[in-house]
Design a protein around this motif. Sequence first.
Motif, PDB file in Angstrom:
ATOM      1  N   GLY A  55      16.534  20.977  72.913  1.00  0.00           N
ATOM      2  CA  GLY A  55      17.985  21.163  73.079  1.00  0.00           C
ATOM      3  C   GLY A  55      17.229  23.083  71.932  1.00  0.00           C
ATOM      4  N   ILE A  56      16.585  22.727  71.388  1.00  0.00           N
ATOM      5  CA  ILE A  56      15.965  24.225  70.890  1.00  0.00           C
ATOM      6  C   ILE A  56      16.116  24.857  71.749  1.00  0.00           C
ATOM      7  CG2 ILE A  56      14.814  25.662  69.779  1.00  0.00           C
ATOM      8  CD1 ILE A  56      15.451  23.718  67.487  1.00  0.00           C
ATOM      9  N   GLU A  57      14.937  24.116  72.902  1.00  0.00           N
ATOM     10  CA  GLU A  57      14.858  25.121  73.870  1.00  0.00           C
ATOM     11  C   GLU A  57      15.598  25.287  75.062  1.00  0.00           C
ATOM     12  OE1 GLU A  57      11.088  23.348  75.227  1.00  0.00           O
ATOM     13  OE2 GLU A  57      10.076  23.352  73.901  1.00  0.00           O
ATOM     14  N   LEU A  58      16.749  24.790  75.069  1.00  0.00           N
ATOM     15  CA  LEU A  58      17.834  24.351  76.428  1.00  0.00           C
ATOM     16  C   LEU A  58      18.609  25.314  75.828  1.00  0.00           C
ATOM     17  CD1 LEU A  58      18.032  21.520  77.703  1.00  0.00           C
ATOM     18  CD2 LEU A  58      17.475  22.952  79.220  1.00  0.00           C
ATOM     19  N   GLY A  59      18.758  25.179  74.808  1.00  0.00           N
ATOM     20  CA  GLY A  59      19.485  26.768  73.660  1.00  0.00           C
ATOM     21  C   GLY A  59      19.100  27.611  74.189  1.00  0.00           C
ATOM     22  N   LEU A  60      18.081  27.968  74.175  1.00  0.00           N
ATOM     23  CA  LEU A  60      17.556  29.265  73.783  1.00  0.00           C
ATOM     24  C   LEU A  60      17.925  29.944  74.886  1.00  0.00           C
ATOM     25  CD1 LEU A  60      14.953  29.345  71.198  1.00  0.00           C
ATOM     26  CD2 LEU A  60      16.754  30.840  70.481  1.00  0.00           C
ATOM     27  N   ASP A  61      17.470  28.850  75.936  1.00  0.00           N
ATOM     28  CA  ASP A  61      17.415  28.986  77.580  1.00  0.00           C
ATOM     29  C   ASP A  61      18.909  30.020  78.227  1.00  0.00           C
ATOM     30  OD1 ASP A  61      14.423  29.216  78.252  1.00  0.00           O
ATOM     31  OD2 ASP A  61      14.656  27.005  79.154  1.00  0.00           O
ATOM     32  N   ALA A  62      19.760  28.815  77.059  1.00  0.00           N
ATOM     33  CA  ALA A  62      21.359  29.290  77.747  1.00  0.00           C
ATOM     34  C   ALA A  62      21.748  30.082  77.516  1.00  0.00           C
ATOM     35  CB  ALA A  62      21.816  27.817  76.991  1.00  0.00           C
ATOM     36  N   VAL A  63      21.560  30.473  75.879  1.00  0.00           N
ATOM     37  CA  VAL A  63      22.212  32.046  75.577  1.00  0.00           C
ATOM     38  C   VAL A  63      20.718  33.135  75.691  1.00  0.00           C
ATOM     39  CG1 VAL A  63      21.448  34.111  73.333  1.00  0.00           C
ATOM     40  CG2 VAL A  63      21.803  31.323  72.956  1.00  0.00           C
ATOM     41  N   LYS A  64      20.367  32.989  76.631  1.00  0.00           N
ATOM     42  CA  LYS A  64      19.479  34.131  77.232  1.00  0.00           C
ATOM     43  C   LYS A  64      19.948  34.175  78.592  1.00  0.00           C
ATOM     44  CE  LYS A  64      14.481  33.430  76.000  1.00  0.00           C
ATOM     45  NZ  LYS A  64      12.998  32.515  76.380  1.00  0.00           N
ATOM     46  N   VAL A  65      20.486  33.225  79.196  1.00  0.00           N
ATOM     47  CA  VAL A  65      20.826  32.937  80.515  1.00  0.00           C
ATOM     48  C   VAL A  65      22.767  33.385  80.226  1.00  0.00           C
ATOM     49  CG1 VAL A  65      22.431  31.508  82.011  1.00  0.00           C
ATOM     50  CG2 VAL A  65      20.080  31.281  82.124  1.00  0.00           C
ATOM     51  N   LEU A  66      23.357  33.386  79.534  1.00  0.00           N
ATOM     52  CA  LEU A  66      25.062  33.468  79.295  1.00  0.00           C
ATOM     53  C   LEU A  66      24.469  35.895  78.941  1.00  0.00           C
ATOM     54  CD1 LEU A  66      27.821  33.755  78.230  1.00  0.00           C
ATOM     55  CD2 LEU A  66      26.925  33.379  75.567  1.00  0.00           C
ATOM     56  N   VAL A  67      23.732  36.039  77.963  1.00  0.00           N
ATOM     57  CA  VAL A  67      23.193  37.415  77.553  1.00  0.00           C
ATOM     58  C   VAL A  67      22.435  38.291  79.029  1.00  0.00           C
ATOM     59  CG1 VAL A  67      21.302  39.180  76.952  1.00  0.00           C
ATOM     60  CG2 VAL A  67      22.502  37.084  75.231  1.00  0.00           C
ATOM     61  N   LEU A  68      21.825  37.562  80.025  1.00  0.00           N
ATOM     62  CA  LEU A  68      21.463  38.010  81.719  1.00  0.00           C
ATOM     63  C   LEU A  68      22.763  38.260  81.853  1.00  0.00           C
ATOM     64  CD1 LEU A  68      20.091  39.152  83.284  1.00  0.00           C
ATOM     65  CD2 LEU A  68      19.158  36.618  83.903  1.00  0.00           C
ATOM     66  N   VAL A  69      23.683  37.290  81.988  1.00  0.00           N
ATOM     67  CA  VAL A  69      25.182  36.932  83.222  1.00  0.00           C
ATOM     68  C   VAL A  69      26.051  37.841  82.439  1.00  0.00           C
ATOM     69  CG1 VAL A  69      26.732  36.002  83.564  1.00  0.00           C
ATOM     70  CG2 VAL A  69      24.224  34.696  83.833  1.00  0.00           C
ATOM     71  N   VAL A  70      26.131  37.964  81.402  1.00  0.00           N
ATOM     72  CA  VAL A  70      27.092  39.830  81.218  1.00  0.00           C
ATOM     73  C   VAL A  70      26.353  40.595  81.121  1.00  0.00           C
ATOM     74  CG1 VAL A  70      28.531  40.266  78.543  1.00  0.00           C
ATOM     75  CG2 VAL A  70      28.332  38.143  79.333  1.00  0.00           C
ATOM     76  N   VAL A  71      24.926  40.877  80.750  1.00  0.00           N
ATOM     77  CA  VAL A  71      24.818  42.635  81.499  1.00  0.00           C
ATOM     78  C   VAL A  71      24.722  42.469  82.128  1.00  0.00           C
ATOM     79  CG1 VAL A  71      22.556  43.450  80.456  1.00  0.00           C
ATOM     80  CG2 VAL A  71      23.651  42.365  78.407  1.00  0.00           C
ATOM     81  N   SER A  72      24.264  41.745  83.347  1.00  0.00           N
ATOM     82  CA  SER A  72      23.981  42.301  85.092  1.00  0.00           C
ATOM     83  C   SER A  72      25.760  42.024  85.447  1.00  0.00           C
ATOM     84  CB  SER A  72      23.415  41.401  85.700  1.00  0.00           C
ATOM     85  OG  SER A  72      23.931  40.136  85.626  1.00  0.00           O
TER      86      SER A  72
END
Length: 160
Positions: A55-72
Amino acid sequence: MTTPPAATLPEAAPAQTPDVAATPGEIAPPPAKTFSLPSDPTDLNQWSAWVREQGIELGLDAVKVLVLVVVSWLFAHWLSGLIRRHGERSSRLDPTLTIFFATLVRWAILAFAVVAVLGIFGIETTSFAALIAAVGLAISLGFQGTLGQLASGVMLLVFR
């Protein structure tokens, strides 16, 4: 009266990575993400530790994806707007061509963001790049005459 010993989790074996000899100046590929279930399916302590870890690994990946999607997304719309504003101010560019280039840039940035998101989740992106290139080639060969006329029209609008 003695208390029972606390349940402990077995030590995880270190991940084996193949020896990849990188030439000087070459970056070695990152290790692949591993996915293994607890060894004892009836031990709730192992399952709870596994859920926390995954859950921690997937949660960190989900946060990275969210940041990348919003920034892009923000960058794509900013750059698209910048191209539109510059095209509207220019008397040499046709408004249709300005909108075409602005939309093309926006969708190209979003396509790169989708490939980057797949890379964050551990999916090999080189195969997707090859797939996108092959689909682009197939479409361009299929619409060869139409794309030639589109390019001619764009050139007429640019050089008028």
